[in-house]
Design an enzyme around this catalytic site. Structure first.
Site, PDB file in Angstrom:
ATOM      1  N   ARG A   1      39.525  44.425  48.104  1.00  0.00           N
ATOM      2  CA  ARG A   1      38.242  44.248  47.445  1.00  0.00           C
ATOM      3  C   ARG A   1      37.881  42.781  47.406  1.00  0.00           C
ATOM      4  O   ARG A   1      38.738  41.926  47.248  1.00  0.00           O
ATOM      5  CB  ARG A   1      38.300  44.799  46.009  1.00  0.00           C
ATOM      6  CG  ARG A   1      38.331  46.279  45.964  1.00  0.00           C
ATOM      7  CD  ARG A   1      38.410  46.864  44.577  1.00  0.00           C
ATOM      8  NE  ARG A   1      38.430  45.904  43.477  1.00  0.00           N
ATOM      9  CZ  ARG A   1      38.681  46.257  42.213  1.00  0.00           C
ATOM     10  NH1 ARG A   1      38.935  47.507  41.912  1.00  0.00           N
ATOM     11  NH2 ARG A   1      38.682  45.365  41.258  1.00  0.00           N
TER      12      ARG A   1
ATOM     13  N   LYS B   1      46.927  47.483  33.073  1.00  0.00           N
ATOM     14  CA  LYS B   1      46.249  48.179  31.981  1.00  0.00           C
ATOM     15  C   LYS B   1      45.710  49.542  32.430  1.00  0.00           C
ATOM     16  O   LYS B   1      45.815  50.523  31.698  1.00  0.00           O
ATOM     17  CB  LYS B   1      45.112  47.278  31.481  1.00  0.00           C
ATOM     18  CG  LYS B   1      44.288  47.815  30.365  1.00  0.00           C
ATOM     19  CD  LYS B   1      43.393  46.710  29.810  1.00  0.00           C
ATOM     20  CE  LYS B   1      42.341  46.229  30.819  1.00  0.00           C
ATOM     21  NZ  LYS B   1      41.242  47.191  31.008  1.00  0.00           N
TER      22      LYS B   1
ATOM     23  N   ARG C   1      34.751  43.585  25.045  1.00  0.00           N
ATOM     24  CA  ARG C   1      35.023  42.478  25.965  1.00  0.00           C
ATOM     25  C   ARG C   1      34.750  41.141  25.327  1.00  0.00           C
ATOM     26  O   ARG C   1      35.225  40.121  25.798  1.00  0.00           O
ATOM     27  CB  ARG C   1      34.078  42.590  27.171  1.00  0.00           C
ATOM     28  CG  ARG C   1      34.579  43.394  28.302  1.00  0.00           C
ATOM     29  CD  ARG C   1      33.675  43.159  29.500  1.00  0.00           C
ATOM     30  NE  ARG C   1      34.461  42.740  30.638  1.00  0.00           N
ATOM     31  CZ  ARG C   1      35.029  43.590  31.472  1.00  0.00           C
ATOM     32  NH1 ARG C   1      34.895  44.878  31.313  1.00  0.00           N
ATOM     33  NH2 ARG C   1      35.724  43.147  32.493  1.00  0.00           N
TER      34      ARG C   1
ATOM     35  N   ARG D   1      37.776  35.012  38.087  1.00  0.00           N
ATOM     36  CA  ARG D   1      37.874  36.163  37.192  1.00  0.00           C
ATOM     37  C   ARG D   1      38.783  35.849  36.015  1.00  0.00           C
ATOM     38  O   ARG D   1      38.492  36.209  34.883  1.00  0.00           O
ATOM     39  CB  ARG D   1      38.471  37.375  37.928  1.00  0.00           C
ATOM     40  CG  ARG D   1      37.482  38.135  38.766  1.00  0.00           C
ATOM     41  CD  ARG D   1      38.205  39.104  39.669  1.00  0.00           C
ATOM     42  NE  ARG D   1      38.607  40.329  38.999  1.00  0.00           N
ATOM     43  CZ  ARG D   1      39.402  41.246  39.569  1.00  0.00           C
ATOM     44  NH1 ARG D   1      39.876  41.043  40.777  1.00  0.00           N
ATOM     45  NH2 ARG D   1      39.709  42.341  38.927  1.00  0.00           N
TER      46      ARG D   1
ATOM     47  N   ARG E   1      46.789  43.350  46.057  1.00  0.00           N
ATOM     48  CA  ARG E   1      46.155  44.640  45.818  1.00  0.00           C
ATOM     49  C   ARG E   1      45.280  45.070  46.981  1.00  0.00           C
ATOM     50  O   ARG E   1      44.485  44.306  47.490  1.00  0.00           O
ATOM     51  CB  ARG E   1      45.278  44.554  44.572  1.00  0.00           C
ATOM     52  CG  ARG E   1      45.936  45.238  43.444  1.00  0.00           C
ATOM     53  CD  ARG E   1      45.310  45.223  42.132  1.00  0.00           C
ATOM     54  NE  ARG E   1      43.884  45.118  41.999  1.00  0.00           N
ATOM     55  CZ  ARG E   1      43.275  45.373  40.834  1.00  0.00           C
ATOM     56  NH1 ARG E   1      43.956  45.758  39.798  1.00  0.00           N
ATOM     57  NH2 ARG E   1      41.972  45.232  40.732  1.00  0.00           N
TER      58      ARG E   1
END
Ligand SMILES: [Zn+2]
Length: 209
Positions: A155, A13, A85, A166, A124
């Site tokens: 991260r 996104k 959200r 998540r 990532r």
């Protein structure tokens, strides 16, 4: 033209929002950016938000909505990224837009199978200097801000144990949103399990139709 981008972390996104805002001259609105600028400008809303953050609380919906509404009243053609959200935020956004005599034209949902998202996220890595994001499967990493010294790290929230959490919270928050926009017939499902270029082309096809 006003557009909302919805999609789980790792759905691409972010990459498409950069493309879309420049290709269609849309003002990119992310709540993170708005929050940071309100805080650094020490506005009334910014100071209120800061006091919540300082005490370790989430910034309440009504403050976020006020900040977004302020932006919406000033700008035409926006790309909302990461907002709304929750269903509550979506309903408030609708009310605000109605007052401004504006509307959302499209909601693009970036659809990727859950197992692929987990794989993408776990690959990532990010640059500590500029927060550019790369994939371990890429051969070269070049930061968009051309950092001389790239400090690459994974991260905390891209680590496998954090990813499933998540995803769960994302799905439970977003499912009612998808239904909400589906009923308004502005919801468009994008098959985001393709290359960046192919996803951009799919969106172009819809935008130009
Ligand atoms: Zn960098």
């Amino acid at each position: 033209m006003n557009i909302i981008l919805l999609g789980p972390p790792g759905s691409g996104k972010g990459t498409q929002s950069t493309y879309l805002s420049s290709a269609y001259k849309l003002n990119h609105i992310s709540t993170g950016d708005i929050l940071r600028s309100e805080i650094s400008d020490k506005t009334k809303l910014g100071l209120q938000a800061e006091s919540y953050m300082n005490s370790g609380d989430l910034v309440p919906d009504n403050l976020i909505i006020e900040m977004v509404s302020k932006k919406l009243s000033l700008l035409n053609s926006v790309l909302l990224d990461g907002f709304p959200r929750t269903l509550n935020q979506a309903e408030s956004l609708d009310n605000e837009l109605a007052l401004l005599e504006k509307k959302i034209d499209f909601v693009f949902y970036f659809d990727v199978p859950a197992e692929d998202l987990v794989l993408r996220l776990s690959q990532r890595i990010s640059c500590k200097n500029c927060s550019s994001i790369f994939s371990k499967i890429d051969k070269e990493y070049i930061c968009s801000s051309n950092c001389k010294e790239q400090i690459l790290y994974q991260r905390e929230d891209d680590k496998p144990e954090a990813i499933s959490k998540r995803m769960e919270s994302y799905i439970s928050l977003t499912t009612p949103l998808i239904d909400f926009y589906d009923k308004k017939r502005i919801m468009i499902n994008i098959n985001a399990n393709k290359s960046i270029l192919e996803v951009s082309k799919e969106i172009d096809g819809i935008m130009q139709s």
